[in-house]
Motif scaffolding. Structure first.
Motif, PDB file in Angstrom:
ATOM      1  N   ARG A  60      -5.138   9.190   1.651  1.00  0.00           N
ATOM      2  CA  ARG A  60      -3.740   9.595   1.739  1.00  0.00           C
ATOM      3  C   ARG A  60      -2.811   8.399   1.961  1.00  0.00           C
ATOM      4  NH1 ARG A  60      -4.251  12.841   5.562  1.00  0.00           N
ATOM      5  NH2 ARG A  60      -3.391  11.587   7.265  1.00  0.00           N
ATOM      6  N   THR A  61      -3.275   7.403   2.717  1.00  0.00           N
ATOM      7  CA  THR A  61      -2.412   6.249   2.984  1.00  0.00           C
ATOM      8  C   THR A  61      -2.118   5.473   1.704  1.00  0.00           C
ATOM      9  OG1 THR A  61      -4.353   4.895   3.530  1.00  0.00           O
ATOM     10  CG2 THR A  61      -3.226   6.000   5.354  1.00  0.00           C
ATOM     11  N   LEU A  62      -3.095   5.446   0.770  1.00  0.00           N
ATOM     12  CA  LEU A  62      -2.861   4.766  -0.504  1.00  0.00           C
ATOM     13  C   LEU A  62      -1.816   5.516  -1.313  1.00  0.00           C
ATOM     14  CD1 LEU A  62      -3.465   2.637  -2.642  1.00  0.00           C
ATOM     15  CD2 LEU A  62      -5.381   4.049  -3.414  1.00  0.00           C
ATOM     16  N   ASP A  63      -1.940   6.837  -1.365  1.00  0.00           N
ATOM     17  CA  ASP A  63      -0.958   7.630  -2.105  1.00  0.00           C
ATOM     18  C   ASP A  63       0.444   7.430  -1.540  1.00  0.00           C
ATOM     19  OD1 ASP A  63      -2.983   8.575  -3.688  1.00  0.00           O
ATOM     20  OD2 ASP A  63      -3.165  10.513  -2.660  1.00  0.00           O
ATOM     21  N   GLU A  64       0.546   7.360  -0.205  1.00  0.00           N
ATOM     22  CA  GLU A  64       1.851   7.142   0.420  1.00  0.00           C
ATOM     23  C   GLU A  64       2.405   5.761   0.073  1.00  0.00           C
ATOM     24  OE1 GLU A  64       1.019   7.722   4.503  1.00  0.00           O
ATOM     25  OE2 GLU A  64       0.973   9.921   4.387  1.00  0.00           O
ATOM     26  N   ALA A  65       1.518   4.752   0.048  1.00  0.00           N
ATOM     27  CA  ALA A  65       1.956   3.399  -0.274  1.00  0.00           C
ATOM     28  C   ALA A  65       2.391   3.294  -1.725  1.00  0.00           C
ATOM     29  CB  ALA A  65       0.834   2.401   0.015  1.00  0.00           C
ATOM     30  N   VAL A  66       1.672   3.970  -2.619  1.00  0.00           N
ATOM     31  CA  VAL A  66       2.038   3.972  -4.036  1.00  0.00           C
ATOM     32  C   VAL A  66       3.381   4.669  -4.222  1.00  0.00           C
ATOM     33  CG1 VAL A  66       1.425   4.924  -6.291  1.00  0.00           C
ATOM     34  CG2 VAL A  66      -0.314   3.796  -4.908  1.00  0.00           C
ATOM     35  N   ARG A  67       3.571   5.757  -3.510  1.00  0.00           N
ATOM     36  CA  ARG A  67       4.848   6.476  -3.584  1.00  0.00           C
ATOM     37  C   ARG A  67       5.979   5.604  -3.033  1.00  0.00           C
ATOM     38  NH1 ARG A  67       3.107  10.570  -1.393  1.00  0.00           N
ATOM     39  NH2 ARG A  67       2.648  11.840  -3.225  1.00  0.00           N
ATOM     40  N   GLY A  68       5.662   4.841  -1.998  1.00  0.00           N
ATOM     41  CA  GLY A  68       6.646   3.924  -1.443  1.00  0.00           C
ATOM     42  C   GLY A  68       7.019   2.811  -2.404  1.00  0.00           C
ATOM     43  N   ALA A  69       6.121   2.505  -3.342  1.00  0.00           N
ATOM     44  CA  ALA A  69       6.398   1.495  -4.363  1.00  0.00           C
ATOM     45  C   ALA A  69       7.192   2.070  -5.528  1.00  0.00           C
ATOM     46  CB  ALA A  69       5.095   0.887  -4.868  1.00  0.00           C
TER      47      ALA A  69
END
Length: 276
Positions: A60-69
């Motif tokens: 989930r943290t990766l998905d959040e970071a990608v969304r943040g990008a």
């Protein structure tokens, strides 16, 4: 907090991991959320266990970071779809020669490597664009399905031609324009070499069967094909330019297509013997 507990902070994801996830998604032509963790780890040059540690133990943290990008991890169009749309727009605006993997990659926001991974070659990309924006697949479906009356089939083919020539981006008009302006162009010749046999196999075979059945005149297949398609092609290539000038005198699409259908039927139909 009143209960004395400290709320956990969102685990920071290194930028190189985010970049690796985006590259892996582009190569596979899939949303980030659909790319296996192992594939992302390999793209990042680390083991799966190392990647998961850097993610704090959860995807989930990766998905959040990608969304943040600025990328929706589950909503991005695949590379194939983005590349076909980008190539079609380039053809419409600038012609076949503009379709290079470098320009397509820039427009589709993917890497050149991912285009090679998905298509293999520029020719394969162009063939995919042709299938998407030309009527060839739809016409093949009509001729492969239950056989209709001859006049009904002519009407359907005329309608498919008109739709392909009228839709945006204007891929088919751009291809015809380049073929007329530079018939010896390498890109034009290559496109015709790859797709002309399909035209003959589909429409040509159907017309030959109608000839053998005695329903239409015995003419060379290429001339029958041109007699079938040329009036529709020319009209809908020129209609956007002529329409504003002709104004109210321009017949609507339905009337136009029916006129061309009737003209073709009168030109090629075999006259019944007297007494029948």
């Amino acid at each position: 907090m009143s209960n004395g507990e400290v709320q956990p902070r969102s685990h920071p994801v290194p930028q190189e991991i985010v970049d690796a996830a985006l590259r892996a998604a582009e190569i596979r032509g899939a949303p980030v959320a659909d790319v296996p963790v192992l594939a992302i780890a390999q793209e990042a040059g680390v083991s799966r266990s190392t990647l998961m540690r850097r993610l704090g133990g959860t995807r989930r943290t990766l998905d959040e970071a990608v969304r943040g990008a600025g990328v929706d991890p589950g909503g991005r169009k695949p590379v194939r779809e983005r590349a076909v749309e980008a190539a079609a727009a380039l053809i419409s605006e600038r012609g076949l020669d503009a379709v290079t993997f470098e320009l397509v990659a820039g427009s589709a926001r993917c890497s050149v490597h991912s285009l090679y991974a998905v298509f293999g070659s520029r020719d394969e990309l162009l063939d995919t664009v042709f299938e998407r924006y030309s009527p060839v697949l739809a016409v093949e479906d009509v001729l492969a399905g239950p056989r209709e009356e001859f006049d009904a089939t002519v009407r359907r083919i005329h309608r498919l031609l008109a739709e392909a020539l009228s839709r945006e981006p204007r891929v088919m008009p751009a291809l015809f324009a380049q073929a007329l302006a530079r018939p010896g162009d390498d890109s034009v010749q290559a496109m015709f070499r790859r797709n002309y046999p399909r035209l003959i196999t589909g429409i040509g075979t159907w017309l030959s069967e109608e000839t053998a059945a005695g329903r239409i005149r015995d003419l060379p297949p290429i001339l029958l094909i041109q007699q079938l398609t040329s009036p529709v092609v020319f009209h809908f290539l020129m209609r956007p330019a002529i329409g504003p000038v002709a104004g109210a005198d321009m017949p609507d699409t339905g009337e136009t297509l029916e006129t061309f259908t009737q003209n073709f039927l009168r030109a090629v139909a075999v006259t019944p013997p007297c007494g029948n």
